[in-house]
Design a protein around this motif. Structure first.
Motif, PDB file in Angstrom:
ATOM      1  N   GLN A   7       0.854  -1.184   0.000  1.00 39.02           N
ATOM      2  CA  GLN A   7       0.000   0.000   0.000  1.00 39.02           C
ATOM      3  C   GLN A   7       0.892   1.237   0.000  1.00 39.02           C
ATOM      4  O   GLN A   7       2.101   1.134   0.201  1.00 39.02           O
ATOM      5  CB  GLN A   7      -0.912  -0.001   1.229  1.00 39.02           C
ATOM      6  CG  GLN A   7      -1.909  -1.122   1.238  1.00 39.02           C
ATOM      7  CD  GLN A   7      -2.794  -1.100   2.476  1.00 39.02           C
ATOM      8  OE1 GLN A   7      -2.854  -0.113   3.199  1.00 39.02           O
ATOM      9  NE2 GLN A   7      -3.490  -2.196   2.708  1.00 39.02           N
ATOM     10  N   ASP A 105      -5.203   7.850   1.114  1.00 31.84           N
ATOM     11  CA  ASP A 105      -5.414   7.164  -0.156  1.00 31.84           C
ATOM     12  C   ASP A 105      -6.812   6.565  -0.266  1.00 31.84           C
ATOM     13  O   ASP A 105      -7.285   6.270  -1.359  1.00 31.84           O
ATOM     14  CB  ASP A 105      -4.372   6.049  -0.285  1.00 31.84           C
ATOM     15  CG  ASP A 105      -3.957   5.804  -1.712  1.00 31.84           C
ATOM     16  OD1 ASP A 105      -4.059   6.720  -2.532  1.00 31.84           O
ATOM     17  OD2 ASP A 105      -3.533   4.669  -2.002  1.00 31.84           O
ATOM     18  N   ASN A 106      -7.459   6.338   0.880  1.00 32.76           N
ATOM     19  CA  ASN A 106      -8.784   5.709   0.887  1.00 32.76           C
ATOM     20  C   ASN A 106      -9.504   6.077   2.184  1.00 32.76           C
ATOM     21  O   ASN A 106      -8.920   6.718   3.069  1.00 32.76           O
ATOM     22  CB  ASN A 106      -8.668   4.187   0.712  1.00 32.76           C
ATOM     23  CG  ASN A 106      -7.752   3.563   1.743  1.00 32.76           C
ATOM     24  OD1 ASN A 106      -7.849   3.846   2.947  1.00 32.76           O
ATOM     25  ND2 ASN A 106      -6.841   2.699   1.291  1.00 32.76           N
ATOM     26  N   GLU A 107     -10.740   5.659   2.290  1.00 29.53           N
ATOM     27  CA  GLU A 107     -11.558   6.002   3.453  1.00 29.53           C
ATOM     28  C   GLU A 107     -10.986   5.432   4.748  1.00 29.53           C
ATOM     29  O   GLU A 107     -11.019   6.077   5.803  1.00 29.53           O
ATOM     30  CB  GLU A 107     -13.000   5.524   3.256  1.00 29.53           C
ATOM     31  CG  GLU A 107     -13.939   5.897   4.378  1.00 29.53           C
ATOM     32  CD  GLU A 107     -14.070   7.396   4.632  1.00 29.53           C
ATOM     33  OE1 GLU A 107     -14.519   7.749   5.742  1.00 29.53           O
ATOM     34  OE2 GLU A 107     -13.731   8.220   3.753  1.00 29.53           O
TER      35      GLU A 107
END
Length: 178
Positions: A7, A105-107
């Motif tokens: 990630q 990068d994301n929730e």
């Protein structure tokens, strides 16, 4: 090596030279790249970013294995490298290109960052408000080659800068118990 398991995390905490080593030396880190993000100029140069006209900030993009290093742990390492109460820059470096930001990068990353920021605010470690921004990740542009792995290529300059900027003294004062 299974590339899909990795990630990315992006953190801005002032001069990117000083933000590489604390992450690069941790288990589960595949790469730490110095670069620019958060602005409107495509493929900016160091000089352009320093002019404060690109909207970009100096940042590091970390590629990590979440099985060996969690995003939560990366955020905790991040806090211990910055002055989260100074929105105008970090230590000797002032201006929008040095502002402290966690780019999610994301929730899930957003929630982790927000929870961690609230916990730090409530911890009483800092008397002032925690002002580090938490913003969605945008395009990340790697910095010029001479900026990459600066602490390895120029250890004396890196050490002198880390100390001279006030970063080391601040970290030792605020995080001596960690």
């Amino acid at each position: 090596m299974n590339e899909e398991k990795f990630q990315k995390a992006i953190f801005a905490g002032g001069c990117f030279w000083c933000m590489v080593k604390p992450f690069d030396t941790q288990p589960g880190i595949k790469a730490v790249v110095s670069g620019y993000t958060g602005g409107h100029t495509v493929n900016p140069t160091y000089e352009e970013v320093c002019s404060d006209k690109t909207g970009h900030t100096e940042a590091v993009q970390i590629t990590f294995d979440p099985e060996l290093m969690s995003y939560e742990d990366l955020v905790e390492i991040y806090w211990r490298q910055t002055d989260p109460t100074d929105a105008s820059g970090q230590f000797a470096d002032k201006g929008s290109s040095y502002r402290p930001v966690i780019f999610y990068d994301n929730e899930e990353q957003r929630q982790v960052a927000e929870s961690s920021k609230l916990a730090l605010q409530n911890s009483g470690r800092f008397k002032k408000m925690i002002v580090t921004s938490i913003e969605p990740a945008e395009s990340f542009y790697p910095a010029e080659t001479y900026h990459q792995d600066f602490y390895k290529k120029n250890p004396a300059h890196y050490s002198g800068y880390s100390k001279g900027s006030g970063r080391i003294r601040f970290i030792e004062k605020k995080w001596k118990d960690k």
